[in-house]
Design a protein around this motif. Structure first.
Motif, short mmCIF file in Angstrom:
data_model
loop_
_atom_site.label_atom_id
_atom_site.label_comp_id
_atom_site.label_asym_id
_atom_site.label_seq_id
_atom_site.Cartn_x
_atom_site.Cartn_y
_atom_site.Cartn_z
N SER A 27 -22.07 -46.66 71.19
CA SER A 27 -20.99 -46.19 70.34
C SER A 27 -20.68 -47.16 69.21
O SER A 27 -20.45 -48.34 69.45
CB SER A 27 -19.72 -45.99 71.19
N ILE A 28 -20.70 -46.64 67.98
CA ILE A 28 -20.36 -47.50 66.85
C ILE A 28 -18.86 -47.63 66.69
O ILE A 28 -18.38 -48.40 65.87
CB ILE A 28 -20.98 -46.99 65.52
N GLY A 29 -18.13 -46.88 67.49
CA GLY A 29 -16.68 -46.99 67.43
C GLY A 29 -16.19 -48.37 67.84
O GLY A 29 -15.09 -48.78 67.46
N SER A 53 -13.93 -49.19 60.37
CA SER A 53 -13.45 -48.11 61.22
C SER A 53 -12.21 -47.46 60.63
O SER A 53 -11.92 -46.29 60.90
CB SER A 53 -13.16 -48.64 62.63
N ARG A 71 -19.79 -43.02 57.84
CA ARG A 71 -20.09 -43.21 59.26
C ARG A 71 -19.62 -42.00 60.04
O ARG A 71 -18.59 -41.43 59.75
CB ARG A 71 -19.46 -44.50 59.79
N ASN A 73 -18.87 -41.46 63.80
CA ASN A 73 -18.73 -42.11 65.10
C ASN A 73 -19.21 -41.20 66.23
O ASN A 73 -19.74 -41.68 67.24
CB ASN A 73 -17.29 -42.53 65.33
N ASN A 76 -22.82 -41.69 66.36
CA ASN A 76 -23.23 -43.09 66.38
C ASN A 76 -24.20 -43.40 65.24
O ASN A 76 -25.20 -44.11 65.42
CB ASN A 76 -23.86 -43.46 67.73
#
Length: 120
Positions: A27-29, A53, A71, A73, A76
């Motif tokens: 997860s890029i979160g 973010s 992005r 999220n 990802n």
């Protein structure tokens, strides 16, 4: 450690467009910032664009108005839409992930890169 895989590079004529993608293995979160760097032959790696973010965005002056970073999220994935490409945009493009400071100053996690060549 997160794995970042770039794709979408290639050969394009001046004035053309490309869309780069960076897929993360997790997860890029969890990363405050995602970004794109590039390295031209014989030159240092330079920041092209970064997005936080909170959707704070930073672009290199040379790409403002031509490139767009985003992005997703849920997927990802981070994208770099590149329009009105110029020969000086040629280089290996790398994805980066980390804190805002780490991404802006060139630290954190890196992908393997994707080649972009702008030539007629």
């Amino acid at each position: 450690q997160v794995q970042l895989v770039e794709s979408g590079g290639g050969l394009v004529q001046p004035g053309g467009s490309l869309r780069l993608s960076c897929a993360a293995s997790e997860s890029i979160g969890r990363f405050n910032a995602m970004g794109w760097y590039r390295q031209a032959p014989g030159k240092q790696r330079e920041l092209v664009a970064a997005v936080s973010s909170g959707l704070q965005i930073k672009y290199a002056d040379s790409v403002k108005g031509r490139f767009t970073v985003s992005r997703d999220n849920a997927k990802n994935t981070v994208y770099l839409q590149m329009n009105s490409l110029k020969p000086e945009d040629t280089g290996v493009y790398y994805c980066a992930a980390g804190t805002w400071g780490a991404v802006i100053y060139g630290y954190g996690n890196w992908g393997q890169g994707t080649q972009v060549t702008v030539s007629s």
